[in-house]
Design a protein around this motif. Structure first.
Motif, PDB file in Angstrom:
ATOM      1  N   MET A 154       0.832  -1.201   0.000  1.00 28.91           N
ATOM      2  CA  MET A 154       0.000   0.000   0.000  1.00 28.91           C
ATOM      3  C   MET A 154       0.867   1.253   0.000  1.00 28.91           C
ATOM      4  O   MET A 154       0.565   2.226  -0.703  1.00 28.91           O
ATOM      5  N   ASP A 155       1.925   1.244   0.754  1.00 33.86           N
ATOM      6  CA  ASP A 155       2.840   2.381   0.800  1.00 33.86           C
ATOM      7  C   ASP A 155       3.416   2.663  -0.589  1.00 33.86           C
ATOM      8  O   ASP A 155       3.479   3.823  -1.024  1.00 33.86           O
ATOM      9  N   THR A 156       3.829   1.613  -1.292  1.00 38.67           N
ATOM     10  CA  THR A 156       4.364   1.765  -2.648  1.00 38.67           C
ATOM     11  C   THR A 156       3.304   2.334  -3.582  1.00 38.67           C
ATOM     12  O   THR A 156       3.591   3.205  -4.419  1.00 38.67           O
ATOM     13  N   ALA A 157       2.071   1.857  -3.439  1.00 39.40           N
ATOM     14  CA  ALA A 157       0.962   2.346  -4.274  1.00 39.40           C
ATOM     15  C   ALA A 157       0.722   3.830  -4.043  1.00 39.40           C
ATOM     16  O   ALA A 157       0.489   4.590  -4.995  1.00 39.40           O
ATOM     17  N   ILE A 158       0.782   4.252  -2.789  1.00 44.73           N
ATOM     18  CA  ILE A 158       0.583   5.670  -2.473  1.00 44.73           C
ATOM     19  C   ILE A 158       1.686   6.505  -3.108  1.00 44.73           C
ATOM     20  O   ILE A 158       1.435   7.604  -3.625  1.00 44.73           O
ATOM     21  N   GLY A 159       2.909   5.996  -3.108  1.00 43.08           N
ATOM     22  CA  GLY A 159       3.996   6.702  -3.761  1.00 43.08           C
ATOM     23  C   GLY A 159       3.736   6.909  -5.243  1.00 43.08           C
ATOM     24  O   GLY A 159       4.047   7.974  -5.801  1.00 43.08           O
ATOM     25  N   LYS A 160       3.152   5.912  -5.905  1.00 43.97           N
ATOM     26  CA  LYS A 160       2.833   6.036  -7.333  1.00 43.97           C
ATOM     27  C   LYS A 160       1.732   7.071  -7.572  1.00 43.97           C
ATOM     28  O   LYS A 160       1.762   7.808  -8.559  1.00 43.97           O
ATOM     29  N   VAL A 161       0.775   7.122  -6.662  1.00 44.30           N
ATOM     30  CA  VAL A 161      -0.301   8.116  -6.772  1.00 44.30           C
ATOM     31  C   VAL A 161       0.275   9.527  -6.635  1.00 44.30           C
ATOM     32  O   VAL A 161      -0.068  10.433  -7.417  1.00 44.30           O
ATOM     33  N   ILE A 162       1.150   9.720  -5.658  1.00 42.53           N
ATOM     34  CA  ILE A 162       1.762  11.040  -5.454  1.00 42.53           C
ATOM     35  C   ILE A 162       2.554  11.444  -6.696  1.00 42.53           C
ATOM     36  O   ILE A 162       2.519  12.603  -7.125  1.00 42.53           O
ATOM     37  N   ALA A 163       3.276  10.491  -7.288  1.00 42.56           N
ATOM     38  CA  ALA A 163       4.052  10.777  -8.498  1.00 42.56           C
ATOM     39  C   ALA A 163       3.152  11.252  -9.626  1.00 42.56           C
ATOM     40  O   ALA A 163       3.524  12.139 -10.405  1.00 42.56           O
ATOM     41  N   ALA A 164       1.952  10.681  -9.722  1.00 45.86           N
ATOM     42  CA  ALA A 164       0.999  11.102 -10.765  1.00 45.86           C
ATOM     43  C   ALA A 164       0.563  12.545 -10.548  1.00 45.86           C
ATOM     44  O   ALA A 164       0.442  13.322 -11.509  1.00 45.86           O
ATOM     45  N   PHE A 165       0.321  12.928  -9.294  1.00 44.39           N
ATOM     46  CA  PHE A 165      -0.036  14.311  -8.989  1.00 44.39           C
ATOM     47  C   PHE A 165       1.104  15.254  -9.356  1.00 44.39           C
ATOM     48  O   PHE A 165       0.878  16.342  -9.891  1.00 44.39           O
TER      49      PHE A 165
END
Length: 544
Positions: free
Chosen positions: A303-314
């Motif tokens: 989940m932590d890795t997934a959140i990092g990918k979401v932040i990168a998209a922003f």
């Protein structure tokens, strides 16, 4: 040639005359003329043109005696991330052995909320997030919404998604709903969300997206539960849900119209049971001997890795500098499913601090006290009015239970919250009621659900020593009073020594009771109409 010289001479004399007159012209008049010329000559940018053509993307805010144009650029994007059943000791910034580098970085850059409270279980907390109403006031206090009972978040409730949508936001939910699905009217796209990618119920498998349940007649049934809006998405089989939710959120961000503010509600399935995770996330946890804790740790890191990918998209869309991000759990962790709430007492489902004090933080460039830890009180109902105020909307605090924390977050003011209602449910087996006023916490009739402090070792079911506890484990009809500022682990019951505080707390609890609504759980009996066999093997609306 003579004519040309004559014209040049006339232009020269005209310029000299203008300069002489201009220099003797009053300064105030010269400034008025200059400003008028600049205003008339300035061409609007494409973004300004777009904003001027769409009233819903503009908001005029009165500040003192002057008006400030609060355009889309100044209204923050809002990213609301919710973990499911995450324990207090399950994030790196709380000292956990679990690796959560993305969350740790965001927490340390933002404001760690050390006294952020949620309700003891999933559906009550999510109803509070979405409605700004305390669950006991709208009948949502009794457990999670079962798959076979015909109710949901009351339809007369205006959700935060509906509020933000009315203010021009694009609204999306990616993940778990669990606010009712027996009728399509209860589902997310009918409650203010433009899109929903995820599932309706709970406890489903992360790869197959199926959940098995026992019906009223004793039959065990399987049902698939994964949708893109109202359409069943069959091709999600074998796709890990945490990955799927990150990918969908990235897609939404990448395709978002930058002329509108964005609201994404991202309630992950993780880290709720069943405990499942791709093997790649287990390699780093060979030192954790307890199997459940090891898999749970991998789920947290996924989940932590997934959140990092979401932040990168922003960041790729240049949205990040204007994004308000909130991260919180929906309730405490379950010790029998790999979670750890140490040093707090109790687990998910209980009103002990381990069940209700949630790991949380907020992040954004608009924060006043970024990089610090806040000990101000905040409750799950407070995010609703906080998001509204952040969006420049009119306050509706008189109509809900939430209190806006926006000035606390953006200006460093003190929290206006002094009271927490953990739970009021007269129909539970022991008539549970628990409230907090300032530092004082009352558990009016005990809470027998896992009242212990659990160790932080790999075998997280080991009970720690209780030699410093003044009372036996909680009993029915026994009141417990704690000073949770001085005693956050709830070891010293002061009910006998501070009768004055105890009586004051009981009196306040009595004042709250006239607004009590009987749980919808009790008003809607079980039914077999929900059987997925009636809907092509899918948990679906259409049976109430």
């Amino acid at each position: 040639m003579h004519l040309k010289r004559f014209v040049v001479a006339i232009l020269f004399l005209s310029s000299v005359t203008f300069i002489i007159v201009w220099q003797h012209y009053p300064t105030s008049q010269r400034l008025k003329i200059k400003n008028k010329r600049e205003k008339s000559e300035k061409r609007p940018t494409p973004e300004e043109t777009s904003n001027s053509q769409s009233n819903e993307n503009q908001h005029v805010e009165q500040v003192g005696k002057r008006k400030v144009q609060n355009s889309t650029r100044s209204r923050p994007h809002i990213l609301f991330i919710v973990a499911d059943d995450m324990g207090w000791h399950d994030v790196g910034y709380h000292g956990s052995e679990i690796h959560t580098p993305q969350l740790d970085k965001l927490a340390r850059e933002g404001l760690i909320l050390n006294r952020s409270y949620v309700h003891p279980s999933c559906s009550p907390t999510r109803s509070a997030f979405l409605s700004g109403r305390l669950p006991y006031r709208i009948g949502m206090q009794r457990r999670v919404i079962p798959f076979d009972r015909s109710y949901g978040l009351p339809l007369n409730v205006t959700t935060i998604a509906q509020q933000l949508k009315s203010a021009g936001y694009s609204t999306h939910i990616v993940g778990k709903w669990h606010q009712g699905f027996c009728n399509v009217a209860y589902t997310p796209t009918e409650r203010g969300f433009d899109t929903h990618f995820g599932f309706y119920v709970g406890s489903e498998h992360y790869f197959t997206h199926k959940v098995s349940q026992k019906l009223k007649d004793g039959r065990m049934v399987d049902g698939f539960d994964f949708r893109n809006n109202s359409k069943v998405v069959w091709n999600m089989k074998d796709v890990y849900s945490t990955h799927a939710f990150a990918d969908e959120t990235k897609r939404i961000v990448s395709q978002h119209n930058s002329g509108k503010p964005l609201f994404i509600y991202l309630p992950f399935q993780a880290v709720h049971g069943p405990l499942e995770v791709p093997r790649q996330y287990l390699k780093q946890y060979g030192n954790i001997l307890d199997r459940d804790r090891r898999v749970y740790a991998g789920m947290m890191t996924a989940m932590d890795t997934a959140i990092g990918k979401v932040i990168a998209a922003f960041k790729t869309r240049n949205f990040w500098e204007n994004t308000l991000t909130v991260f919180t759990t929906d309730n405490g962790g379950h010790n029998r499913r790999g979670a750890n709430n140490y040093p707090l007492r109790g687990i998910k489902g209980s009103v002990w601090e381990g069940g209700t004090r949630g790991a949380a933080f907020v992040h954004g460039t608009m924060l006043h006290n970024a990089g610090q830890v806040s000990n101000e009180l905040i409750h799950d109902v407070d995010w609703y009015p906080t998001f509204m105020e952040a969006a420049g909307m009119k306050s509706i605090e008189s109509e809900i239970d939430g209190i806006s924390m926006w000035k606390m977050l953006s200006q460093g003011e003190r929290s206006r919250r002094q009271e927490i209602v953990y739970r009021i449910d007269n129909t539970s087996p022991i008539g549970m009621a628990s409230i907090r006023i300032n530092q004082w916490k009352l558990i009016a009739s005990g809470d027998s659900k896992i009242p212990w402090w659990l160790s932080i070792s790999g075998d997280n079911a080991v009970v720690l020593s209780e030699k410093d506890v003044r009372e036996e484990p909680p009993r029915v009809n026994v009141a417990y009073l704690f000073d949770v500022d001085a005693d956050p682990t709830e070891r010293i019951n002061l009910a006998r020594e501070r009768r004055d505080i105890l009586e004051m707390m009981k009196a306040r609890l009595a004042q709250l009771m006239p607004s009590y609504v009987d749980p919808l759980y009790n008003l809607h009996g079980r039914t077999t109409k929900c059987d997925p066999a009636n809907f092509g093997g899918v948990w679906s609306p259409g049976w109430c």
